[in-house]
Design a protein around this motif. Structure first.
Motif, mmCIF file in Angstrom:
data_model
loop_
_atom_site.group_PDB
_atom_site.id
_atom_site.type_symbol
_atom_site.label_atom_id
_atom_site.label_comp_id
_atom_site.label_asym_id
_atom_site.label_seq_id
_atom_site.Cartn_x
_atom_site.Cartn_y
_atom_site.Cartn_z
ATOM 1 N N ALA A 1 -10.137 -21.684 17.899
ATOM 2 C CA ALA A 1 -10.095 -22.406 19.181
ATOM 3 C C ALA A 1 -8.768 -23.107 19.383
ATOM 4 O O ALA A 1 -8.227 -23.153 20.498
ATOM 5 C CB ALA A 1 -11.247 -23.406 19.249
ATOM 6 N N GLU A 2 -8.196 -23.655 18.314
ATOM 7 C CA GLU A 2 -6.872 -24.278 18.406
ATOM 8 C C GLU A 2 -5.825 -23.238 18.796
ATOM 9 O O GLU A 2 -4.920 -23.508 19.592
ATOM 10 C CB GLU A 2 -6.507 -24.931 17.076
ATOM 11 N N GLU A 3 -5.980 -22.046 18.258
ATOM 12 C CA GLU A 3 -5.056 -20.961 18.561
ATOM 13 C C GLU A 3 -5.208 -20.506 20.018
ATOM 14 O O GLU A 3 -4.217 -20.248 20.714
ATOM 15 C CB GLU A 3 -5.342 -19.798 17.608
ATOM 16 N N VAL A 4 -6.444 -20.435 20.485
ATOM 17 C CA VAL A 4 -6.717 -19.957 21.845
ATOM 18 C C VAL A 4 -6.318 -20.996 22.888
ATOM 19 O O VAL A 4 -5.666 -20.677 23.891
ATOM 20 C CB VAL A 4 -8.207 -19.591 22.001
ATOM 21 N N LEU A 5 -6.711 -22.256 22.655
ATOM 22 C CA LEU A 5 -6.464 -23.303 23.642
ATOM 23 C C LEU A 5 -5.067 -23.889 23.546
ATOM 24 O O LEU A 5 -4.550 -24.430 24.524
ATOM 25 C CB LEU A 5 -7.505 -24.421 23.496
ATOM 26 N N GLY A 6 -4.486 -23.818 22.360
ATOM 27 C CA GLY A 6 -3.139 -24.343 22.190
ATOM 28 C C GLY A 6 -3.076 -25.819 21.881
ATOM 29 O O GLY A 6 -2.004 -26.372 21.688
ATOM 30 N N TYR A 7 -4.241 -26.474 21.805
ATOM 31 C CA TYR A 7 -4.276 -27.898 21.468
ATOM 32 C C TYR A 7 -5.647 -28.226 20.918
ATOM 33 O O TYR A 7 -6.610 -27.461 21.049
ATOM 34 C CB TYR A 7 -3.975 -28.771 22.688
ATOM 35 N N GLU B 1 -15.941 -18.246 36.186
ATOM 36 C CA GLU B 1 -15.658 -16.939 35.597
ATOM 37 C C GLU B 1 -14.346 -16.901 34.821
ATOM 38 O O GLU B 1 -14.172 -16.043 33.949
ATOM 39 C CB GLU B 1 -15.670 -15.868 36.694
ATOM 40 N N ASP B 2 -13.426 -17.808 35.096
ATOM 41 C CA ASP B 2 -12.187 -17.841 34.320
ATOM 42 C C ASP B 2 -12.451 -18.142 32.848
ATOM 43 O O ASP B 2 -11.668 -17.741 31.972
ATOM 44 C CB ASP B 2 -11.228 -18.888 34.897
ATOM 45 N N THR B 3 -13.549 -18.835 32.561
ATOM 46 C CA THR B 3 -13.844 -19.183 31.165
ATOM 47 C C THR B 3 -14.302 -17.965 30.363
ATOM 48 O O THR B 3 -14.325 -18.012 29.136
ATOM 49 C CB THR B 3 -14.908 -20.286 31.083
ATOM 50 N N MET B 4 -14.643 -16.886 31.050
ATOM 51 C CA MET B 4 -14.993 -15.660 30.320
ATOM 52 C C MET B 4 -13.792 -15.125 29.550
ATOM 53 O O MET B 4 -13.944 -14.519 28.489
ATOM 54 C CB MET B 4 -15.537 -14.606 31.278
ATOM 55 N N LEU B 5 -12.599 -15.335 30.081
ATOM 56 C CA LEU B 5 -11.390 -14.900 29.374
ATOM 57 C C LEU B 5 -11.271 -15.614 28.037
ATOM 58 O O LEU B 5 -10.880 -15.014 27.024
ATOM 59 C CB LEU B 5 -10.157 -15.175 30.229
ATOM 60 N N THR B 6 -11.600 -16.902 28.045
ATOM 61 C CA THR B 6 -11.605 -17.666 26.793
ATOM 62 C C THR B 6 -12.615 -17.083 25.819
ATOM 63 O O THR B 6 -12.348 -16.949 24.617
ATOM 64 C CB THR B 6 -11.929 -19.140 27.064
#
Length: 395
Positions: free
Chosen positions: A315-321, A372-377
């Protein structure tokens, strides 16, 4: 092309899949259309697909570039018996059935993740089982496990995510230990003696007994259990009577009991005993009799410590923080517990609540929808979590 770029490239396909599933929802063990689309999609990805597990379940196997452990990634496919009230182009056309919990998105997310991962076999030292589960609401996971999905090859770990509107978009919630509630169902029948409403003294009224039971049961939560041990007892179904001037013979009551359980059976027995004691005392006071049954639907999902760390790192890698990754648990039931009881597992929440996009309604609400943008996450979390799992276990 980097993973993020691949996901963005497939965004329209991802959304189209989700909206199609949303428009044509199907109840548990009846996901015939959904499972066919899932199986066809996975076969086009070049995966070995097994159909008809637990009636409508689908499992696809991805073999990596070298031998190694097997990771299971799971999505649930079933909808709910709810009439949708959203005014959207992809509104459910199946009367009284709606994807009001996000399972349509979970299915689409895992399909696109499977497509991208199938093109990255060289990075996978082991196997991935993509599990598309029917009837998460009641018993689908247990039946799939009984039919052997954790074998051939043997599964070493499992992961699942849930889009979650109580969390704001951009947040991921996860922690080790119990993360979802145990869910018990109760069926209670209060038996009296029917009569004329003009002569209540000649009858034994089960309604007045039931009313007091409903009220008094609430003291279990507030007077008999620590506030540090969340417990929710809900009466949700009451059936009685045929005419306004007739005192009925019986009242039927049903509902749910939710709580966190870290040791199977121990808390359940004590809570059931408290419930029965109050019912028995009230029935004695009002001269009624009773029948009481409990049925466990889900145990608590218990997250493995190492698997939880893996998801946090991803999650840190995906979100960046880090500040958008929070400890979080929900007392809602989740049958992913069947997997977590068997293999090291992790279940986590991807925030999808956005008031501007009207995705702030709670789950199981007729206005429920997702950002729906959260599906990318979700897609990126599945893919990078898989890579990190094999990197950790194969290096």
């Amino acid at each position: 092309m980097e993973i993020k770029e691949k996901i963005i490239h497939l965004k329209d396909e991802l959304i189209q899949l989700r909206r199609d599933f949303h428009k044509y929802p199907e109840l548990g063990f009846k996901e015939y259309r959904t499972s066919k689309i899932v199986a066809d999609y996975l076969e086009k990805c070049g995966l070995k697909v097994t159909k008809g597990i637990a009636q409508t379940g689908v499992v696809a196997l991805l073999k990596g570039s070298a031998p190694g452990p097997t990771l299971l990634l799971r999505a649930d496919m079933d909808a709910l018996p709810i009439q949708e009230k959203n005014d959207i182009p992809y509104k459910s056309i199946n009367n009284g059935i709606m994807h009001a919990c996000g399972h349509d998105a979970h299915t689409a997310i895992l399909l696109v993740a499977a497509k991208i991962l199938s093109d990255c076999k060289e990075k996978i030292k082991g196997n991935i089982k993509f599990v598309f589960q029917p009837n998460e609401e009641i018993g689908g996971a247990k039946l799939m496990i009984e039919q052997g999905i954790l074998e051939k090859p043997q599964v070493n770990a499992a992961m699942a995510l849930h889009l979650w509107t109580p969390l704001e978009s951009g947040i991921i919630g996860v922690e080790a230990g119990p993360i979802t509630g145990t869910l018990d169902i109760f069926h209670l029948t209060i038996k009296g003696e029917g009569g004329h409403t003009g002569y209540p003294d000649k009858a034994v009224d089960p309604i007045i007994a039931s009313a007091n039971i409903i009220q008094n049961i609430q003291t279990i939560q507030t007077r008999e259990i620590s506030a540090l041990k969340p417990t929710i007892i809900m009466f949700t179904k009451i059936i009685s009577g045929i005419k306004t001037n007739i005192i009925p013979d019986t009242v039927s009551l049903e509902g749910t009991i939710r709580y966190f359980c870290s040791q199977k059976g121990k808390e359940t027995e004590t809570l059931h005993q408290k419930f029965k004691r109050i019912v028995e005392a009230n029935c004695h006071s009002y001269r009624t009799k009773f029948q009481l049954e409990f049925c466990n639907e889900n145990q608590s999902v218990i997250n493995d410590g190492n698997m939880t760390k893996l998801v946090i790192n991803t999650a840190e890698e995906v979100l960046g923080y880090h500040d958008k990754i929070i400890p979080y648990l929900s007392i809602a039931g989740e049958d992913f517990s069947e997997f977590s009881e068997t293999v090291p597992s992790v279940f986590y929440f991807v925030g999808s609540g956005n008031r501007e996009k009207e995705s702030h309604y709670p789950h199981h609400n007729p206005r429920f929808n997702i950002d729906e943008d959260t599906m990318l996450t979700g897609v990126e979390m599945h893919i990078l979590s898989a890579f990190n799992f094999f990197r950790k276990n194969c290096c």
